[in-house]
Design a protein around this motif. Structure first.
Motif, PDB file in Angstrom:
ATOM      1  N   GLU B  30       0.810  -1.207   0.000  1.00  0.00           N
ATOM      2  CA  GLU B  30       0.000   0.000   0.000  1.00  0.00           C
ATOM      3  C   GLU B  30       0.849   1.266   0.000  1.00  0.00           C
ATOM      4  N   ASN B  31       1.903   1.247   0.818  1.00  0.00           N
ATOM      5  CA  ASN B  31       2.691   2.466   1.061  1.00  0.00           C
ATOM      6  C   ASN B  31       3.946   2.487   0.220  1.00  0.00           C
ATOM      7  N   MET B  32       4.267   3.674  -0.283  1.00  0.00           N
ATOM      8  CA  MET B  32       5.543   3.862  -0.975  1.00  0.00           C
ATOM      9  C   MET B  32       6.154   5.185  -0.544  1.00  0.00           C
ATOM     10  N   PHE B  33       7.476   5.224  -0.570  1.00  0.00           N
ATOM     11  CA  PHE B  33       8.217   6.348   0.007  1.00  0.00           C
ATOM     12  C   PHE B  33       9.369   6.751  -0.918  1.00  0.00           C
ATOM     13  N   TRP B  34       9.706   8.024  -0.897  1.00  0.00           N
ATOM     14  CA  TRP B  34      10.947   8.510  -1.497  1.00  0.00           C
ATOM     15  C   TRP B  34      11.767   9.220  -0.428  1.00  0.00           C
ATOM     16  N   TYR B  35      13.038   8.800  -0.330  1.00  0.00           N
ATOM     17  CA  TYR B  35      13.992   9.403   0.589  1.00  0.00           C
ATOM     18  C   TYR B  35      15.185   9.912  -0.220  1.00  0.00           C
ATOM     19  N   ARG B  36      15.887  10.864   0.383  1.00  0.00           N
ATOM     20  CA  ARG B  36      17.228  11.145  -0.115  1.00  0.00           C
ATOM     21  C   ARG B  36      18.207  10.874   1.023  1.00  0.00           C
ATOM     22  N   GLN B  37      19.382  10.415   0.620  1.00  0.00           N
ATOM     23  CA  GLN B  37      20.392  10.030   1.594  1.00  0.00           C
ATOM     24  C   GLN B  37      21.659  10.819   1.327  1.00  0.00           C
ATOM     25  N   ASP B  38      22.080  11.572   2.328  1.00  0.00           N
ATOM     26  CA  ASP B  38      23.282  12.391   2.212  1.00  0.00           C
ATOM     27  C   ASP B  38      24.202  12.085   3.388  1.00  0.00           C
ATOM     28  N   PRO B  39      25.516  12.139   3.171  1.00  0.00           N
ATOM     29  CA  PRO B  39      26.468  11.799   4.240  1.00  0.00           C
ATOM     30  C   PRO B  39      26.202  12.592   5.508  1.00  0.00           C
ATOM     31  N   GLY B  40      26.147  11.880   6.628  1.00  0.00           N
ATOM     32  CA  GLY B  40      25.960  12.533   7.923  1.00  0.00           C
ATOM     33  C   GLY B  40      24.533  12.943   8.240  1.00  0.00           C
ATOM     34  N   LEU B  41      23.638  12.800   7.277  1.00  0.00           N
ATOM     35  CA  LEU B  41      22.252  13.246   7.496  1.00  0.00           C
ATOM     36  C   LEU B  41      21.261  12.090   7.531  1.00  0.00           C
ATOM     37  N   GLY B  42      21.719  10.891   7.267  1.00  0.00           N
ATOM     38  CA  GLY B  42      20.811   9.757   7.282  1.00  0.00           C
ATOM     39  C   GLY B  42      19.834   9.814   6.128  1.00  0.00           C
ATOM     40  N   LEU B  43      18.690   9.195   6.302  1.00  0.00           N
ATOM     41  CA  LEU B  43      17.645   9.181   5.292  1.00  0.00           C
ATOM     42  C   LEU B  43      16.603  10.233   5.648  1.00  0.00           C
ATOM     43  N   ARG B  44      16.302  11.080   4.700  1.00  0.00           N
ATOM     44  CA  ARG B  44      15.289  12.113   4.925  1.00  0.00           C
ATOM     45  C   ARG B  44      14.128  11.882   3.959  1.00  0.00           C
ATOM     46  N   LEU B  45      12.934  11.926   4.521  1.00  0.00           N
ATOM     47  CA  LEU B  45      11.741  11.616   3.747  1.00  0.00           C
ATOM     48  C   LEU B  45      11.323  12.806   2.900  1.00  0.00           C
ATOM     49  N   SER B  87      22.378  13.821  -4.939  1.00  0.00           N
ATOM     50  CA  SER B  87      22.196  12.969  -3.770  1.00  0.00           C
ATOM     51  C   SER B  87      21.932  11.538  -4.209  1.00  0.00           C
ATOM     52  N   MET B  88      21.841  10.651  -3.206  1.00  0.00           N
ATOM     53  CA  MET B  88      21.349   9.292  -3.426  1.00  0.00           C
ATOM     54  C   MET B  88      19.861   9.300  -3.102  1.00  0.00           C
TER      55      MET B  88
END
Lengths: 111, 115
Positions: B30-45, B87-88
């Protein structure tokens, strides 16, 4: 809001030793916690989870400990192997579809 | 096994270009997500979706939009790419169960570079 922090950005252990990766969270109402492993070039993968009504849960070579009093979570890896080298994230389910991730600890395993 | 795939592993775009990142999951989540991952910041939604055509802003939605026309597909759109969007990008999906049980499954990530 919730925040999640890790104590060390990197951890280096000798192959065969036990590894302990720590995590702190801020919201005492949080009730679901997850550890993820991210290998180089891959997305994070689920390792183990724990709910707030437990203080310990074991998987294969991994154990998660939850201390709600001090809002601390740890991941223990027994007999660490080279394949355990990765970045480890703790994550906290805040409810309402949102999960807060820590910044990650990179584990290096020395042969 | 849950499989989440992303359309590209590496992408290089120029400032001002429109960028589409595609994500597909094959487990009827049901659920889908997009994150970006940057060094030192973890995953941000960035954004998430809990149903077809439904979307909710995450923590850093500025400069992004999303589309979910089909249950299995969730697209991230950068209307006019900027260098600070280098970013990733990670897509994830989850079953959509009650709170406290909903593990997210991640794709391999798209490393986007904006020149």
């Amino acid at each position: 809001g919730e925040s999640v922090g890790l104590h060390l950005p990197t951890l280096s252990v000798q192959e065969g030793d036990n590894s302990i990766i720590n995590c702190a969270y801020s919201n005492s109402a949080s009730d679901y916690f997850i550890w993820y492993k991210q290998e180089s070039g891959k997305g994070p993968q689920f390792i183990i989870d724990i709910r707030s009504n437990m203080d310990k849960r074991q998987g294969q070579r991994v154990t998660v400990l939850l201390n709600k009093t001090v809002k601390h979570l740890s991941l223990q890896i027994a007999a660490t192997q080279p394949g355990d080298s990765a970045v480890y994230f703790c994550a906290v389910d805040t409810g309402g579809f949102k999960t807060i991730f820590g910044a990650g600890t990179r584990l290096f395993v020395k042969a | 096994d849950v499989k989440v795939t992303q359309s590209s592993r590496y992408l290089v775009k120029r400032t001002g270009e429109k960028v589409f990142l595609e994500c597909v999951q094959d487990m009827d989540h049901e659920n889908m997500f997009w994150y970006r991952q940057d060094p030192g910041l973890g995953l941000r939604l960035i954004y998430f979706s809990y149903d077809v055509k439904m979307k909710e802003k995450g923590d850093i939605p500025e400069g992004y939009s999303v589309s979910r026309e089909k249950k299995e597909r969730f697209s991230l759109i950068l209307e006019s790419a900027s260098t600070n969007q280098t970013s990733m990008y990670l897509c994830a999906s989850s079953l959509g169960t009650a709170r406290g049980t909903d593990t997210q499954y991640f794709g391999p990530g798209t490393r986007l570079t904006v020149l």
